[in-house]
Write an enzyme that holds these catalytic residues in place. Structure first.
Site, PDB file in Angstrom:
ATOM      1  N   LYS B  54     -31.547  11.751  -6.799  1.00  0.00           N
ATOM      2  CA  LYS B  54     -32.732  11.007  -6.353  1.00  0.00           C
ATOM      3  C   LYS B  54     -32.316   9.872  -5.427  1.00  0.00           C
ATOM      4  CE  LYS B  54     -35.224  12.415 -10.479  1.00  0.00           C
ATOM      5  NZ  LYS B  54     -35.573  12.139 -11.887  1.00  0.00           N
ATOM      6  N   GLN B  98     -35.480   7.414 -16.111  1.00  0.00           N
ATOM      7  CA  GLN B  98     -35.013   8.794 -16.298  1.00  0.00           C
ATOM      8  C   GLN B  98     -35.173   9.226 -17.759  1.00  0.00           C
ATOM      9  OE1 GLN B  98     -33.982  10.924 -13.829  1.00  0.00           O
ATOM     10  NE2 GLN B  98     -33.970  12.480 -15.436  1.00  0.00           N
ATOM     11  N   ASP B 121     -43.851   9.151 -11.388  1.00  0.00           N
ATOM     12  CA  ASP B 121     -43.690  10.332 -12.234  1.00  0.00           C
ATOM     13  C   ASP B 121     -45.057  10.893 -12.664  1.00  0.00           C
ATOM     14  OD1 ASP B 121     -41.160  11.333 -12.599  1.00  0.00           O
ATOM     15  OD2 ASP B 121     -40.658  10.050 -14.304  1.00  0.00           O
TER      16      ASP B 121
END
Lengths: 293, 293
Positions: B54, B98, B121
């Site tokens: 990422k 994460q 997200d």
């Protein structure tokens, strides 16, 4: 097959209301009277009837009821101010603004202004999310909650069953689908709608049919698998010269031809309709409990 | 049938990234550099790989990237404090913690602490609600968003199509179902899962299969209707003595036997996988735009 079971919404609603009455008495013994505020803006005759029924049911069960009627020309700001006052009012645990409001009102903004902890209609985004996330602290919209209760009362096994929900609204279709697919319910859920190809064939797969489209008698006998359970959420007015007020109420299901094929079916009226107000009372009780815990 | 189309996730992801690169340049010309913060707690090797990818992708596209690595023993309060700082940081438009964090962390609380406007997200309840309510200002979770994009890139007509989503998680299954049934997509959507009876028969009805269960090669050839489109969201490690690191990656679909029956199918790896990070970049861009509008 013709010994189908008519799911008696009035009777199930009455037993839900008995529960609410008993639990209200308990709460009152602890010094908490569950309070519901219903706000009606304008003069819509059907809305007046609904609001009146909610008010009466509250009183009958021992809940505190506040009916607030506002003129049609109430502005968005004025209505928001009323909602904010109710949010802050410790006597009020549930707030409902009767839908539909007059056209100049932005209903979405009003819903978002309601304290989600008092949103007993279950339309606030926070409650929508809780439903999707299977968080039981949220409020489930009354009509799908009532439909689930009817399935339970009729002893319908949802686990592994094929459920077809016709309609994808946020008031009924989507929440119903989320409830049916949630852990514990465990149905295999299909959401069909106006753009679905061959709705009859899709519907025929269903062990459980939820009709929530608002089209009178759309679901015909050949749409329904023998032995299916049918929950008819539709309440449509159709003209009827023989009826004394010129119309009659009918569901989304062609009851007379469908019922004999079913294991169980809800009539209209007297099926899902009475459940909606009963679940509203239950939600108000839940709100009172959660706010005073 | 064997001239099936392999949906090339790497190529589609590359074209999404090209869009993001171009739009980032435009935003920068207006003085806004989209910024993504990725927080990694602990030493999970797979998470390290994802976070590294990422970070690199951000830099490659011209986004501002901040990688925050915290020790395994970071407390809930410390992590919440980091999130709050990022919420307040004007250089950061997207925040991602994460998953999975170490076991002592309450991940749900962390997600709720992220400013929903920076929740790239798409897991914050406010974004879950926006997805259900079809509000395009929300962030759609990256994997289902990427799967929708793959369908579009392959020219798959979703309107009126029968889609079967296998899996009902809030990360993939449910959002995928909501996206497919939304106005504009208009698919007839069935959500099936571990409790469904006769999964093969349900799956065989599908014009579009979305496999998102995490069970290696569960979907067999006889589960799939000839000419169906198959999106394989699964990424499973299975032991393989012949592979140099002792395992290989496989999807939820038995690719070799299913692919020849399909009109189109995504491979694993190289299908949905590359899309997830591409959609994350797109979400970060959307966040930067919305926060600076």
């Amino acid at each position: 097959m013709s010994d189908f079971k008519i799911i008696d919404g009035k009777a199930v609603a009455a037993s839900v209301l008995d529960e609410v009455r008993a639990e209200t008495a308990e709460l009152k013994a602890r010094g908490v009277t569950p309070g519901l505020a219903v706000v009606l803006v304008g003069e819509d005759p059907a809305s007046k009837v609904y609001v009146g029924a909610k008010d009466r049911t509250c009183r009958d069960l021992g809940l505190y009821s506040r009916k607030i009627t506002l003129p049609t020309e109430t502005t968005q700001e004025e209505l928001l101010a009323v909602v904010r006052e109710l949010n802050a009012d410790p006597l009020i645990h549930g707030i409902l603004v009767q839908s539909p409001p007059p056209k100049h009102i932005n209903e979405e903004e009003i819903i978002r202004a309601i304290d989600p902890r008092k949103d007993v209609d279950g339309f606030h985004p926070q409650n929508v999310a809780k439903l999707a996330l299977e968080d039981p602290s949220g409020f489930v919209p009354c009509t799908p909650a009532g439909s689930m209760r009817l399935l339970a009362s009729a002893g319908v096994q949802t686990s592994g069953a094929e459920a077809v929900v016709i309609g994808r609204s946020m008031i009924v279709g989507k929440p119903m689908a989320l409830l049916l697919m949630a852990k514990g319910s465990d149905a295999t859920v299909t959401v069909a709608h106006s753009r679905s190809k061959d709705l009859p064939a899709i519907c025929r797969r269903a062990d459980i049919v939820i009709a929530a489209v608002g089209r009178p008698e759309m679901v015909k006998a050949d749409w329904v698998k023998p032995g299916a359970v049918v929950i008819d959420v539709g309440i449509n007015r159709v003209e009827d010269a023989t009826a004394k007020n010129g119309y009659r109420l009918t569901g989304d299901v062609a009851y007379d031809e469908v019922a004999p094929k079913c294991a169980a079916i809800t009539p209209v009226p007297g099926g899902v309709g009475p459940m909606t107000i009963a679940m509203l009372m239950k939600n108000t009780l839940q709100a009172a409990r959660q706010l005073t815990a």
